[in-house]
Scaffold this motif. Structure first.
Motif, PDB file in Angstrom:
ATOM      1  N   ALA A  98     -29.084  27.416  36.346  1.00 37.02           N
ATOM      2  CA  ALA A  98     -30.414  26.808  36.285  1.00 37.02           C
ATOM      3  C   ALA A  98     -30.313  25.311  36.030  1.00 37.02           C
ATOM      4  O   ALA A  98     -31.115  24.513  36.541  1.00 37.02           O
ATOM      5  CB  ALA A  98     -31.244  27.476  35.194  1.00 37.02           C
ATOM      6  N   THR A  99     -29.324  24.887  35.243  1.00 39.54           N
ATOM      7  CA  THR A  99     -29.115  23.458  34.983  1.00 39.54           C
ATOM      8  C   THR A  99     -28.787  22.725  36.280  1.00 39.54           C
ATOM      9  O   THR A  99     -29.336  21.656  36.559  1.00 39.54           O
ATOM     10  CB  THR A  99     -27.981  23.253  33.963  1.00 39.54           C
ATOM     11  OG1 THR A  99     -28.362  23.834  32.704  1.00 39.54           O
ATOM     12  CG2 THR A  99     -27.678  21.772  33.768  1.00 39.54           C
ATOM     13  N   ALA A 100     -27.886  23.290  37.077  1.00 40.07           N
ATOM     14  CA  ALA A 100     -27.509  22.656  38.340  1.00 40.07           C
ATOM     15  C   ALA A 100     -28.711  22.548  39.278  1.00 40.07           C
ATOM     16  O   ALA A 100     -28.909  21.512  39.929  1.00 40.07           O
ATOM     17  CB  ALA A 100     -26.382  23.442  38.998  1.00 40.07           C
ATOM     18  N   ARG A 101     -29.509  23.597  39.347  1.00 44.54           N
ATOM     19  CA  ARG A 101     -30.692  23.569  40.219  1.00 44.54           C
ATOM     20  C   ARG A 101     -31.689  22.522  39.751  1.00 44.54           C
ATOM     21  O   ARG A 101     -32.253  21.763  40.549  1.00 44.54           O
ATOM     22  CB  ARG A 101     -31.356  24.945  40.265  1.00 44.54           C
ATOM     23  CG  ARG A 101     -30.565  26.005  41.014  1.00 44.54           C
ATOM     24  CD  ARG A 101     -31.440  27.209  41.317  1.00 44.54           C
ATOM     25  NE  ARG A 101     -31.995  27.821  40.100  1.00 44.54           N
ATOM     26  CZ  ARG A 101     -31.393  28.789  39.409  1.00 44.54           C
ATOM     27  NH1 ARG A 101     -30.206  29.254  39.804  1.00 44.54           N
ATOM     28  NH2 ARG A 101     -31.962  29.296  38.333  1.00 44.54           N
ATOM     29  N   ALA A 102     -31.921  22.479  38.448  1.00 39.57           N
ATOM     30  CA  ALA A 102     -32.901  21.538  37.906  1.00 39.57           C
ATOM     31  C   ALA A 102     -32.452  20.093  38.104  1.00 39.57           C
ATOM     32  O   ALA A 102     -33.260  19.218  38.433  1.00 39.57           O
ATOM     33  CB  ALA A 102     -33.129  21.824  36.428  1.00 39.57           C
ATOM     34  N   MET A 155     -30.893  13.150  32.095  1.00 43.91           N
ATOM     35  CA  MET A 155     -29.832  14.125  31.839  1.00 43.91           C
ATOM     36  C   MET A 155     -30.459  15.481  31.527  1.00 43.91           C
ATOM     37  O   MET A 155     -31.332  15.583  30.673  1.00 43.91           O
ATOM     38  CB  MET A 155     -28.945  13.633  30.694  1.00 43.91           C
ATOM     39  CG  MET A 155     -28.155  12.397  31.067  1.00 43.91           C
ATOM     40  SD  MET A 155     -27.480  11.516  29.640  1.00 43.91           S
ATOM     41  CE  MET A 155     -28.940  10.650  29.059  1.00 43.91           C
ATOM     42  N   ILE A 156     -29.978  16.496  32.210  1.00 48.05           N
ATOM     43  CA  ILE A 156     -30.657  17.790  32.206  1.00 48.05           C
ATOM     44  C   ILE A 156     -29.725  18.894  31.752  1.00 48.05           C
ATOM     45  O   ILE A 156     -28.560  18.958  32.153  1.00 48.05           O
ATOM     46  CB  ILE A 156     -31.201  18.102  33.614  1.00 48.05           C
ATOM     47  CG1 ILE A 156     -32.274  17.060  33.972  1.00 48.05           C
ATOM     48  CG2 ILE A 156     -31.764  19.510  33.694  1.00 48.05           C
ATOM     49  CD1 ILE A 156     -32.758  17.128  35.381  1.00 48.05           C
ATOM     50  N   VAL A 157     -30.267  19.760  30.916  1.00 46.53           N
ATOM     51  CA  VAL A 157     -29.576  20.987  30.529  1.00 46.53           C
ATOM     52  C   VAL A 157     -30.642  22.052  30.266  1.00 46.53           C
ATOM     53  O   VAL A 157     -31.671  21.770  29.656  1.00 46.53           O
ATOM     54  CB  VAL A 157     -28.676  20.773  29.287  1.00 46.53           C
ATOM     55  CG1 VAL A 157     -29.484  20.308  28.081  1.00 46.53           C
ATOM     56  CG2 VAL A 157     -27.891  22.029  28.956  1.00 46.53           C
ATOM     57  N   VAL A 158     -30.421  23.253  30.766  1.00 41.28           N
ATOM     58  CA  VAL A 158     -31.362  24.355  30.573  1.00 41.28           C
ATOM     59  C   VAL A 158     -30.856  25.232  29.439  1.00 41.28           C
ATOM     60  O   VAL A 158     -29.764  25.811  29.522  1.00 41.28           O
ATOM     61  CB  VAL A 158     -31.540  25.183  31.859  1.00 41.28           C
ATOM     62  CG1 VAL A 158     -32.464  26.381  31.587  1.00 41.28           C
ATOM     63  CG2 VAL A 158     -32.110  24.311  32.975  1.00 41.28           C
ATOM     64  N   VAL A 159     -31.640  25.304  28.372  1.00 45.46           N
ATOM     65  CA  VAL A 159     -31.302  26.101  27.189  1.00 45.46           C
ATOM     66  C   VAL A 159     -32.145  27.365  27.200  1.00 45.46           C
ATOM     67  O   VAL A 159     -33.360  27.316  27.437  1.00 45.46           O
ATOM     68  CB  VAL A 159     -31.555  25.298  25.898  1.00 45.46           C
ATOM     69  CG1 VAL A 159     -31.230  26.148  24.664  1.00 45.46           C
ATOM     70  CG2 VAL A 159     -30.735  24.024  25.894  1.00 45.46           C
ATOM     71  N   GLY A 160     -31.502  28.510  26.954  1.00 47.57           N
ATOM     72  CA  GLY A 160     -32.216  29.771  26.962  1.00 47.57           C
ATOM     73  C   GLY A 160     -31.975  30.604  25.718  1.00 47.57           C
ATOM     74  O   GLY A 160     -31.060  30.339  24.931  1.00 47.57           O
ATOM     75  N   THR A 176     -35.785  26.725  28.567  1.00 43.24           N
ATOM     76  CA  THR A 176     -36.388  25.395  28.485  1.00 43.24           C
ATOM     77  C   THR A 176     -35.497  24.389  29.210  1.00 43.24           C
ATOM     78  O   THR A 176     -34.299  24.300  28.925  1.00 43.24           O
ATOM     79  CB  THR A 176     -36.558  24.964  27.017  1.00 43.24           C
ATOM     80  OG1 THR A 176     -37.425  25.878  26.343  1.00 43.24           O
ATOM     81  CG2 THR A 176     -37.122  23.556  26.933  1.00 43.24           C
ATOM     82  N   THR A 177     -36.100  23.654  30.145  1.00 43.43           N
ATOM     83  CA  THR A 177     -35.365  22.627  30.882  1.00 43.43           C
ATOM     84  C   THR A 177     -35.482  21.311  30.121  1.00 43.43           C
ATOM     85  O   THR A 177     -36.490  20.601  30.213  1.00 43.43           O
ATOM     86  CB  THR A 177     -35.912  22.477  32.307  1.00 43.43           C
ATOM     87  OG1 THR A 177     -35.835  23.734  32.983  1.00 43.43           O
ATOM     88  CG2 THR A 177     -35.125  21.432  33.088  1.00 43.43           C
ATOM     89  N   VAL A 178     -34.453  21.010  29.355  1.00 42.13           N
ATOM     90  CA  VAL A 178     -34.435  19.777  28.563  1.00 42.13           C
ATOM     91  C   VAL A 178     -34.092  18.606  29.486  1.00 42.13           C
ATOM     92  O   VAL A 178     -33.082  18.637  30.199  1.00 42.13           O
ATOM     93  CB  VAL A 178     -33.413  19.869  27.412  1.00 42.13           C
ATOM     94  CG1 VAL A 178     -33.375  18.571  26.614  1.00 42.13           C
ATOM     95  CG2 VAL A 178     -33.742  21.054  26.501  1.00 42.13           C
ATOM     96  N   ILE A 179     -34.943  17.574  29.480  1.00 40.72           N
ATOM     97  CA  ILE A 179     -34.750  16.399  30.331  1.00 40.72           C
ATOM     98  C   ILE A 179     -34.698  15.167  29.435  1.00 40.72           C
ATOM     99  O   ILE A 179     -35.723  14.727  28.912  1.00 40.72           O
ATOM    100  CB  ILE A 179     -35.874  16.271  31.374  1.00 40.72           C
ATOM    101  CG1 ILE A 179     -35.975  17.546  32.221  1.00 40.72           C
ATOM    102  CG2 ILE A 179     -35.647  15.052  32.258  1.00 40.72           C
ATOM    103  CD1 ILE A 179     -37.101  17.529  33.225  1.00 40.72           C
ATOM    104  N   ILE A 180     -33.506  14.622  29.271  1.00 37.55           N
ATOM    105  CA  ILE A 180     -33.303  13.475  28.376  1.00 37.55           C
ATOM    106  C   ILE A 180     -33.392  12.195  29.188  1.00 37.55           C
ATOM    107  O   ILE A 180     -32.621  11.993  30.142  1.00 37.55           O
ATOM    108  CB  ILE A 180     -31.936  13.565  27.678  1.00 37.55           C
ATOM    109  CG1 ILE A 180     -31.802  14.907  26.939  1.00 37.55           C
ATOM    110  CG2 ILE A 180     -31.744  12.401  26.720  1.00 37.55           C
ATOM    111  CD1 ILE A 180     -30.391  15.175  26.442  1.00 37.55           C
ATOM    112  N   GLU A 181     -34.309  11.309  28.832  1.00 38.55           N
ATOM    113  CA  GLU A 181     -34.479  10.047  29.536  1.00 38.55           C
ATOM    114  C   GLU A 181     -33.396   9.069  29.083  1.00 38.55           C
ATOM    115  O   GLU A 181     -33.407   8.582  27.953  1.00 38.55           O
ATOM    116  CB  GLU A 181     -35.858   9.459  29.249  1.00 38.55           C
ATOM    117  CG  GLU A 181     -36.226   8.268  30.116  1.00 38.55           C
ATOM    118  CD  GLU A 181     -36.309   8.623  31.585  1.00 38.55           C
ATOM    119  OE1 GLU A 181     -35.649   7.908  32.384  1.00 38.55           O
ATOM    120  OE2 GLU A 181     -37.006   9.591  31.946  1.00 38.55           O
TER     121      GLU A 181
END
Length: 392
Positions: A98-102, A155-160, A176-181
């Protein structure tokens, strides 16, 4: 972090998410005991599960930076429904696929390097509570050191969460798709490297003794953060000599057609050049140029920057007759901007250090160029620092 506790942050997030959640479902849904991540629903009602960091329009920060520089992003679990608030646990994990897709689907998106983030293996909620927080910890010092270019990315990481010890998991809000600016947490990467001539700057700047004179006019003092230009008793060497300190323009932030400002601070002590009292008989003993050279320049042998090819852009200070100001003779009042003391320039915009990047100069060079003539007695140390190129 603003004057709120982490618990206050989570309560606000959970409450906002709950309002969003219940607006999307029938009201009696709240009576169903389900475990979910409030952060998966707070940003846009759970449509994409995005969780921006920082979160726009949230009255408190959804992160904190620890004293050791680590970045803690506040996440959590929540159990809806009424009655029986007995303890439960959930596992926490990163969903790699999911992280790669996001990341691929997000503008300026990149995957947060996995070696730079940690999560607890599980979260425990005690008896009497329906919620608990946990942190996604990001090694911000290493991120800055190893991935400085991410300051322009998200920077994106999906936490479940999964495998609850009790109750039922709300699968639709379990990730949750965490998106760090990046621009919020990483410093801007300067177009020129080590423009302060500080520690490590000798790796970015190159010094050239063009005529192979038996002395070095230029040196970099990393401790003081200066390019220093000076020689005692030049008369013992005689003849013309030329020296350069340069750096290649290889920043990916430079764009053809975009206008930039080139600047530097320079301190010049009064020099002992020859001039009559009426300033009409002046020997031109030194040229000091701050220039942009085209990419076709041979930087080992370049003989001058003024005549001929108009692709050599510069501002400089010389000892030309007829000028009303002589910085090389009278000195400066400490450090001053090069543009404020320049006497000559090409093109006119370079008088203010302005230039529009073109194909000839993309991959070219920013250069400090000094020419000494036969009659120059010596050069009292000139100091240069704070060299920059910034977009206008």
């Amino acid at each position: 972090m603003k004057n709120y506790s982490i618990h206050s942050v989570f309560t606000l997030v959970a409450a906002a998410a709950l309002l969003t959640f219940t607006s999307c479902e029938e009201q009696q849904e709240f009576g169903v005991r389900k475990i979910y991540m409030p952060q998966a629903a707070i940003y846009n009602g759970g449509l994409t599960h995005e969780y921006p960091v920082p979160m726009p329009n949230l009255p408190v920060d959804n992160y904190r930076i620890r004293e050791d520089g680590m970045l803690d992003i506040i996440l959590g679990v929540y159990r809806s429904g009424e009655g029986d608030l007995s303890a439960y646990q959930v596992e926490v994990f990163i969903d790699e696929e999911a992280t790669a897709r996001a990341a691929a689907a997000t503008n300026r998106g990149v995957e947060l390097p996995r070696t730079l983030c940690t999560l607890p293996e599980r979260v425990s909620v005690p008896d009497g509570d329906r919620q608990e927080t946990f942190n996604l910890r990001v090694d911000l010092p290493r991120l800055i050191a190893e991935y400085p270019e991410y300051n322009k990315n998200r920077m994106i990481v999906v936490v479940g969460i999964r495998n609850p010890s009790k109750w039922e998991l709300n699968e639709s809000l379990s990730r949750t798709t965490v998106i760090i600016e990046g621009g919020t947490f990483l410093p801007v990467v300067p177009i020129l490297k080590n423009g302060d001539f500080g520690t490590g700057s000798s790796e970015s700047w190159h010094l050239v003794n063009i005529n192979n004179k038996p002395f070095e006019l230029m040196k970099i003092d990393e401790e003081k953060g200066e390019l220093q230009i000076g020689v005692d008793n030049y008369s013992q060497y005689g003849g013309d000599s030329r020296f350069m300190c340069y750096q290649q323009l290889d920043s990916p932030d430079l764009e053809i057609g975009k206008t930039y400002v080139l600047s530097a601070m320079v301190s010049i002590p009064a020099q002992d050049f020859y001039m009559t009292a009426d300033k009409k008989n002046l020997k031109r003993e030194m040229d000091f140029g701050f220039a942009l050279f085209p990419k076709t320049t041979n930087m080992a042998t370049q003989n001058d920057y003024k005549p001929g090819d108009t692709k050599f852009w510069y501002m400089d200070v010389t000892m030309d007759n007829g000028k009303g100001h002589y910085p090389l003779l009278d000195g400066t009042a400490g450090f001053e901007s090069f543009s404020s003391i320049h006497l000559n320039k090409r093109p006119d915009s370079m008088g203010a250090g302005e230039f529009t990047m073109d194909a000839d100069h993309m991959g070219g060079y920013v250069v400090f160029y000094v020419r000494l003539r036969n009659t120059c007695p010596d050069v009292k140390t000139i100091r240069v620092t704070d060299v920059k190129i910034v977009a206008k």
